[in-house]
Design a protein around this motif. Structure first.
Motif, PDB file in Angstrom:
ATOM      1  N   VAL A   1       0.835  -1.210   0.000  1.00 29.53           N
ATOM      2  CA  VAL A   1       0.000   0.000   0.000  1.00 29.53           C
ATOM      3  C   VAL A   1       0.868   1.258   0.000  1.00 29.53           C
TER       4      VAL A   1
ATOM      5  N   ILE B   1       1.109   4.067  -2.948  1.00 31.03           N
ATOM      6  CA  ILE B   1       0.853   5.486  -2.682  1.00 31.03           C
ATOM      7  C   ILE B   1       2.048   6.335  -3.114  1.00 31.03           C
TER       8      ILE B   1
ATOM      9  N   GLN C   1       2.294   6.279  -6.933  1.00 31.46           N
ATOM     10  CA  GLN C   1       1.268   7.123  -7.544  1.00 31.46           C
ATOM     11  C   GLN C   1       1.608   8.599  -7.364  1.00 31.46           C
ATOM     12  N   THR C   2       2.100   8.943  -6.177  1.00 28.44           N
ATOM     13  CA  THR C   2       2.468  10.334  -5.922  1.00 28.44           C
ATOM     14  C   THR C   2       3.578  10.783  -6.859  1.00 28.44           C
TER      15      THR C   2
END
Length: 270
Positions: free
Chosen positions: A25, A29, A32-33
């Motif tokens: 996870v 994250i 994606q950032t």
């Protein structure tokens, strides 16, 4: 003991699985950032390039017209009769509309500009604005050529709105004595001309005065683009539209107008 051992093993497995899930996870994250940041930077760069393209088209289109007609408007078009000077041109209203010009003028030292002005909307005659005359006075920025320059092109802020002006040196003969003058081409930067520029560039464009409240405050502090030297600010208007703002200076080097380009956020959605 066996039950205890199995219980501890289960707890260990669960803890390991939870740790792996948490790591995945966190990794997603972070990834994606990073990806979104890179795509947003790409979106910003593409928007800035389109603003640069619009600005370049604004000046290059006008300069090409001015240079082409400047070559044709020779001294034979400037008539001096009984100490009265006038510009003799065989250009009709259709030509003015095709070229997108509002004024074709000739200026000699110490004299008011002479020539023609047309309203491109209704074809009525336009008089030369007083604040444009003052900008064409000898010694003004529009009359000063730097080394290697063919002519001077710039924005002049008039009481009636911004106008794009190009001046080119030429000579006429007065009593056998050569006198230097300037050919002047001018185009109001109004909605009609911005629509014309939008058609040329295939970009949705809006023009504001620099002090217009619609212009974002951050526009005043942006840095010049490396490509054209035009300060550009980019911001997302919403999830579907990104806007780029290019700040254009007047002939005196002061911020005059802001050219806005609105684009779909295709890169962001990708």
């Amino acid at each position: 003991r066996v039950a205890e051992s199995m219980s501890l093993r289960k707890k260990g497995i669960v803890a390991t699985i939870l740790t792996l899930i948490a790591a995945i996870v966190v990794s997603l994250i972070v990834s994606q950032t990073i990806l979104m940041r890179r795509f947003d930077e790409l979106e910003k760069r593409e928007t800035s390039q389109n603003v640069d393209r619009a600005v370049s088209a604004l000046y290059s289109d006008f300069s090409k017209i001015s240079i082409a007609w400047g070559d044709e408007l020779t001294a034979s078009n400037v008539i001096i009769d009984d100490n009265q000077t006038y510009l003799a041109l065989s250009i009709d209203q259709t030509t003015f509309r095709t070229l997108g010009l509002n004024f074709i003028l000739f200026v000699m030292p110490g004299q008011d500009p002479i020539g023609y002005g047309f309203n491109l909307e209704d074809g009525t005659t336009l008089t030369v604005p007083l604040d444009l005359k003052s900008q064409l006075a000898q010694g003004g920025p529009l009359m000063q050529l730097e080394e290697g320059q063919v002519g001077v092109t710039g924005i002049v802020m008039l009481s009636g709105g911004p106008i794009l002006v190009s001046t080119y040196p030429t000579q006429v003969s007065v009593g056998g004595v050569p006198v230097e003058g300037r050919l002047v081409f001018a185009r109001y930067m109004d909605e009609t001309q911005i629509a014309r520029l939008s058609e040329v560039t295939h970009l949705p464009l809006v023009l504001y005065r620099f002090d217009d409240p619609e212009v974002p405050d951050k526009v005043a502090s942006v840095q010049p683009s490396a490509e054209t030297g035009v300060p550009i600010y980019v911001r997302a208007l919403d999830s579907d539209t990104v806007a780029g703002y290019g700040v254009l200076d007047d002939v005196n080097g002061e911020p005059a107008v802001v050219l806005e380009v609105d684009l779909p956020r295709d890169i962001h959605h990708q």
